[in-house]
Design a protein around this motif. Structure first.
Motif, PDB file in Angstrom:
ATOM      1  N   VAL A  75       0.827  -1.221   0.000  1.00 36.54           N
ATOM      2  CA  VAL A  75       0.000   0.000   0.000  1.00 36.54           C
ATOM      3  C   VAL A  75       0.859   1.268   0.000  1.00 36.54           C
ATOM      4  O   VAL A  75       0.342   2.367  -0.199  1.00 36.54           O
ATOM      5  CB  VAL A  75      -0.935   0.035   1.236  1.00 36.54           C
ATOM      6  CG1 VAL A  75      -1.942  -1.099   1.194  1.00 36.54           C
ATOM      7  CG2 VAL A  75      -0.148  -0.007   2.544  1.00 36.54           C
ATOM      8  N   GLU A  76       2.188   1.132   0.223  1.00 32.52           N
ATOM      9  CA  GLU A  76       2.975   2.313   0.594  1.00 32.52           C
ATOM     10  C   GLU A  76       3.076   3.374  -0.509  1.00 32.52           C
ATOM     11  O   GLU A  76       3.100   4.569  -0.200  1.00 32.52           O
ATOM     12  CB  GLU A  76       4.363   1.895   1.095  1.00 32.52           C
ATOM     13  CG  GLU A  76       5.204   1.086   0.132  1.00 32.52           C
ATOM     14  CD  GLU A  76       5.052  -0.428   0.301  1.00 32.52           C
ATOM     15  OE1 GLU A  76       3.946  -0.873   0.670  1.00 32.52           O
ATOM     16  OE2 GLU A  76       6.031  -1.153   0.053  1.00 32.52           O
ATOM     17  N   HIS A  77       3.130   2.967  -1.761  1.00 27.40           N
ATOM     18  CA  HIS A  77       3.305   3.988  -2.798  1.00 27.40           C
ATOM     19  C   HIS A  77       1.993   4.723  -3.093  1.00 27.40           C
ATOM     20  O   HIS A  77       1.999   5.927  -3.370  1.00 27.40           O
ATOM     21  CB  HIS A  77       3.898   3.383  -4.071  1.00 27.40           C
ATOM     22  CG  HIS A  77       5.249   2.771  -3.867  1.00 27.40           C
ATOM     23  ND1 HIS A  77       5.838   1.932  -4.772  1.00 27.40           N
ATOM     24  CD2 HIS A  77       6.123   2.873  -2.824  1.00 27.40           C
ATOM     25  CE1 HIS A  77       7.021   1.541  -4.311  1.00 27.40           C
ATOM     26  NE2 HIS A  77       7.212   2.089  -3.121  1.00 27.40           N
ATOM     27  N   PHE A  78       0.872   4.002  -3.026  1.00 24.62           N
ATOM     28  CA  PHE A  78      -0.426   4.678  -3.158  1.00 24.62           C
ATOM     29  C   PHE A  78      -0.620   5.656  -1.992  1.00 24.62           C
ATOM     30  O   PHE A  78      -1.070   6.786  -2.184  1.00 24.62           O
ATOM     31  CB  PHE A  78      -1.583   3.661  -3.197  1.00 24.62           C
ATOM     32  CG  PHE A  78      -1.905   3.165  -4.590  1.00 24.62           C
ATOM     33  CD1 PHE A  78      -1.036   2.317  -5.256  1.00 24.62           C
ATOM     34  CD2 PHE A  78      -3.077   3.550  -5.234  1.00 24.62           C
ATOM     35  CE1 PHE A  78      -1.319   1.862  -6.541  1.00 24.62           C
ATOM     36  CE2 PHE A  78      -3.367   3.105  -6.515  1.00 24.62           C
ATOM     37  CZ  PHE A  78      -2.494   2.260  -7.171  1.00 24.62           C
ATOM     38  N   ARG A 186      11.747   5.638  -8.364  1.00 27.77           N
ATOM     39  CA  ARG A 186      11.339   4.222  -8.341  1.00 27.77           C
ATOM     40  C   ARG A 186      12.013   3.440  -7.212  1.00 27.77           C
ATOM     41  O   ARG A 186      13.093   3.782  -6.752  1.00 27.77           O
ATOM     42  CB  ARG A 186      11.724   3.555  -9.677  1.00 27.77           C
ATOM     43  CG  ARG A 186      10.962   4.075 -10.858  1.00 27.77           C
ATOM     44  CD  ARG A 186      11.676   3.724 -12.149  1.00 27.77           C
ATOM     45  NE  ARG A 186      12.965   4.406 -12.233  1.00 27.77           N
ATOM     46  CZ  ARG A 186      13.889   4.153 -13.143  1.00 27.77           C
ATOM     47  NH1 ARG A 186      13.699   3.201 -14.042  1.00 27.77           N
ATOM     48  NH2 ARG A 186      15.028   4.829 -13.156  1.00 27.77           N
ATOM     49  N   THR A 187      11.348   2.354  -6.852  1.00 27.74           N
ATOM     50  CA  THR A 187      11.915   1.434  -5.873  1.00 27.74           C
ATOM     51  C   THR A 187      13.179   0.794  -6.470  1.00 27.74           C
ATOM     52  O   THR A 187      13.378   0.804  -7.683  1.00 27.74           O
ATOM     53  CB  THR A 187      10.869   0.371  -5.485  1.00 27.74           C
ATOM     54  OG1 THR A 187      11.297  -0.291  -4.319  1.00 27.74           O
ATOM     55  CG2 THR A 187      10.644  -0.640  -6.570  1.00 27.74           C
ATOM     56  N   PHE A 188      14.037   0.241  -5.605  1.00 26.19           N
ATOM     57  CA  PHE A 188      15.281  -0.324  -6.122  1.00 26.19           C
ATOM     58  C   PHE A 188      15.670  -1.564  -5.344  1.00 26.19           C
ATOM     59  O   PHE A 188      15.216  -1.798  -4.220  1.00 26.19           O
ATOM     60  CB  PHE A 188      16.418   0.715  -6.070  1.00 26.19           C
ATOM     61  CG  PHE A 188      16.703   1.257  -4.696  1.00 26.19           C
ATOM     62  CD1 PHE A 188      16.017   2.356  -4.221  1.00 26.19           C
ATOM     63  CD2 PHE A 188      17.678   0.675  -3.882  1.00 26.19           C
ATOM     64  CE1 PHE A 188      16.280   2.871  -2.961  1.00 26.19           C
ATOM     65  CE2 PHE A 188      17.956   1.182  -2.623  1.00 26.19           C
ATOM     66  CZ  PHE A 188      17.248   2.286  -2.156  1.00 26.19           C
ATOM     67  N   ARG A 233      15.591   9.673  -3.017  1.00 22.11           N
ATOM     68  CA  ARG A 233      14.231  10.171  -3.255  1.00 22.11           C
ATOM     69  C   ARG A 233      13.204   9.069  -3.018  1.00 22.11           C
ATOM     70  O   ARG A 233      12.125   9.328  -2.501  1.00 22.11           O
ATOM     71  CB  ARG A 233      14.109  10.709  -4.693  1.00 22.11           C
ATOM     72  CG  ARG A 233      14.848  12.018  -4.887  1.00 22.11           C
ATOM     73  CD  ARG A 233      14.879  12.409  -6.373  1.00 22.11           C
ATOM     74  NE  ARG A 233      15.851  13.452  -6.588  1.00 22.11           N
ATOM     75  CZ  ARG A 233      15.559  14.723  -6.858  1.00 22.11           C
ATOM     76  NH1 ARG A 233      14.306  15.108  -6.984  1.00 22.11           N
ATOM     77  NH2 ARG A 233      16.515  15.601  -7.040  1.00 22.11           N
ATOM     78  N   HIS A 234      13.522   7.828  -3.425  1.00 15.91           N
ATOM     79  CA  HIS A 234      12.549   6.762  -3.184  1.00 15.91           C
ATOM     80  C   HIS A 234      12.420   6.447  -1.696  1.00 15.91           C
ATOM     81  O   HIS A 234      11.320   6.154  -1.207  1.00 15.91           O
ATOM     82  CB  HIS A 234      12.864   5.490  -3.974  1.00 15.91           C
ATOM     83  CG  HIS A 234      11.722   4.514  -3.845  1.00 15.91           C
ATOM     84  ND1 HIS A 234      10.564   4.627  -4.578  1.00 15.91           N
ATOM     85  CD2 HIS A 234      11.512   3.489  -2.985  1.00 15.91           C
ATOM     86  CE1 HIS A 234       9.702   3.709  -4.199  1.00 15.91           C
ATOM     87  NE2 HIS A 234      10.253   2.996  -3.226  1.00 15.91           N
ATOM     88  N   LYS A 235      13.524   6.515  -0.969  1.00 10.44           N
ATOM     89  CA  LYS A 235      13.435   6.308   0.492  1.00 10.44           C
ATOM     90  C   LYS A 235      12.547   7.385   1.118  1.00 10.44           C
ATOM     91  O   LYS A 235      11.820   7.120   2.082  1.00 10.44           O
ATOM     92  CB  LYS A 235      14.830   6.341   1.124  1.00 10.44           C
ATOM     93  CG  LYS A 235      15.631   5.074   0.857  1.00 10.44           C
ATOM     94  CD  LYS A 235      15.059   3.896   1.623  1.00 10.44           C
ATOM     95  CE  LYS A 235      15.895   2.643   1.453  1.00 10.44           C
ATOM     96  NZ  LYS A 235      15.252   1.469   2.074  1.00 10.44           N
ATOM     97  N   LEU A 237      10.082   8.839  -0.477  1.00  4.37           N
ATOM     98  CA  LEU A 237       8.726   8.451  -0.886  1.00  4.37           C
ATOM     99  C   LEU A 237       8.160   7.403   0.080  1.00  4.37           C
ATOM    100  O   LEU A 237       7.026   7.521   0.566  1.00  4.37           O
ATOM    101  CB  LEU A 237       8.785   7.901  -2.312  1.00  4.37           C
ATOM    102  CG  LEU A 237       7.489   7.651  -3.076  1.00  4.37           C
ATOM    103  CD1 LEU A 237       7.781   7.579  -4.576  1.00  4.37           C
ATOM    104  CD2 LEU A 237       6.780   6.384  -2.666  1.00  4.37           C
ATOM    105  N   ASP A 238       8.974   6.393   0.380  1.00 13.56           N
ATOM    106  CA  ASP A 238       8.524   5.350   1.316  1.00 13.56           C
ATOM    107  C   ASP A 238       8.259   5.941   2.709  1.00 13.56           C
ATOM    108  O   ASP A 238       7.313   5.541   3.391  1.00 13.56           O
ATOM    109  CB  ASP A 238       9.583   4.251   1.442  1.00 13.56           C
ATOM    110  CG  ASP A 238       9.558   3.291   0.266  1.00 13.56           C
ATOM    111  OD1 ASP A 238       8.534   3.195  -0.432  1.00 13.56           O
ATOM    112  OD2 ASP A 238      10.589   2.616   0.053  1.00 13.56           O
ATOM    113  N   PHE A 239       9.120   6.860   3.125  1.00 11.23           N
ATOM    114  CA  PHE A 239       8.956   7.507   4.435  1.00 11.23           C
ATOM    115  C   PHE A 239       7.601   8.215   4.498  1.00 11.23           C
ATOM    116  O   PHE A 239       6.851   8.076   5.477  1.00 11.23           O
ATOM    117  CB  PHE A 239      10.106   8.501   4.651  1.00 11.23           C
ATOM    118  CG  PHE A 239      10.115   9.156   6.001  1.00 11.23           C
ATOM    119  CD1 PHE A 239      10.736   8.533   7.076  1.00 11.23           C
ATOM    120  CD2 PHE A 239       9.514  10.389   6.207  1.00 11.23           C
ATOM    121  CE1 PHE A 239      10.751   9.138   8.332  1.00 11.23           C
ATOM    122  CE2 PHE A 239       9.522  10.992   7.443  1.00 11.23           C
ATOM    123  CZ  PHE A 239      10.146  10.360   8.513  1.00 11.23           C
TER     124      PHE A 239
HETATM  125 ZN   LIG Z   1       8.957   1.905  -1.995  1.00 11.53          ZN
END
Ligand SMILES: [Zn+2]
Length: 296
Positions: A75-78, A186-188, A233-235, A237-239
């Motif tokens: 659910v994290e990116h939504f 993006r995720t990595f 930046r993705h970290k 986003l997840d935060f």
């Molecule tokens: Zn992520």
């Protein structure tokens, strides 16, 4: 600073595959009434799960929510897109157990919200203000928090011996900043982690279409990176996606050193006033104030 609660002006839809199930997944975001918060609804079994820290059951490889025996995964990116675009209320429908991973970022969701626009209600947002200086540590990660008029994050990542290396980014949340600076990241994954994920039955839908793959000092994706510090930046986003589970707009400054879903969850539980009931060890909260001095 937006004072009043907002929802999306009309529904938007997304289809793709689940990162971990590898199965097709169809999702829609619909408008919702004031004080709904973010509500997930599974159209295959009718289950409704509130996006709230109390419903978090896993954070190891994806954030999984569960309620009443039903689960919803990744659910994290939504959540990051909705929080980043300052959507207070919405229903997110999905036709199975996992949201589509799309391109591994929050870009499509944030762009769709930006495209259709928002509707403001006369109901005020219920801000959560960080009022003290504190520090949480977990598994080599640390988050320090301090009061701020904004939602500000300084994130650092450190993957020695790889292309990622040390990266950092300081960010002040506005929908405009989120859309441009954070949503496209993006995720990595490191190439050497992929076999272990597959052996654990995870990341069945993972590919170069929805993740950056790093091998040593190379990126395996043909088109390379979207930003030089796309990993930091993705970290971030997840935060933001994990903090969204506080279910309120937060105002504070966060220094997040090598953050991951585990420390983010401790922080979210702390902010929500919970005592980390599902954690074996409680989060370490420093008693002395943390001095934070940043020169950007
Ligand atoms: Zn992520």
């Amino acid at each position: 600073m937006r004072i009043y609660q907002r929802t999306i002006s009309t529904w938007v839809q997304f289809s793709g595959i689940g990162l971990h199930t590898g199965m097709p997944s169809f999702a829609r975001i619909l408008p919702a009434a004031p004080d709904t918060g973010i509500m997930f609804r599974r159209t295959d079994n009718g289950a409704e799960i509130q996006a709230s820290v109390e419903n978090v059951v896993e954070t190891a490889y994806a954030t999984v929510l569960a309620s009443g025996g039903a689960r919803i995964s990744t659910v994290e990116h939504f959540l990051a897109a909705l929080y980043g675009m300052e959507i207070d209320n919405a229903v997110v429908e999905v036709d199975g157990p996992e949201l589509p991973i799309l391109d591994g970022s929050a870009r499509q969701v944030a762009e769709a919200i930006d495209f259709v626009g928002t509707v403001e209600s006369p109901v005020r947002r219920r801000f959560l203000w960080v009022s003290t200086n504190e520090k949480l540590q977990r598994n080599g990660s640390m988050v320090a928090l301090a009061p701020s008029e904004n939602f500000e994050v300084l994130v650092t990542v450190d993957f020695p011996g790889t292309l990622i290396g040390k990266q950092w980014l300081k960010f002040t949340l506005t929908p405009e900043n989120f859309l441009k600076e954070i949503a496209p990241a993006r995720t990595f994954v490191l190439r050497e982690q992929i076999d272990a994920l597959w052996k654990a039955g995870l990341a069945k839908g993972g590919s170069l279409e929805n993740a950056i793959v790093v091998e040593g000092d190379k990126v395996l994706n043909a088109d390379g990176l979207r930003f030089q510090n796309e990993f930091a930046r993705h970290k971030l986003l997840d935060f933001i996606g994990d903090l969204a589970l506080v279910s309120r707009p937060v105002r504070g400054f966060f220094l997040a050193v090598r953050p991951g879903h585990t420390v983010n969850r401790c922080l979210t539980e702390h902010l929500s006033g919970l005592a980390a009931p599902r954690s074996r060890e409680p989060a370490v909260i420093a008693e002395e104030p943390v001095a934070i001095s940043i020169t950007a």
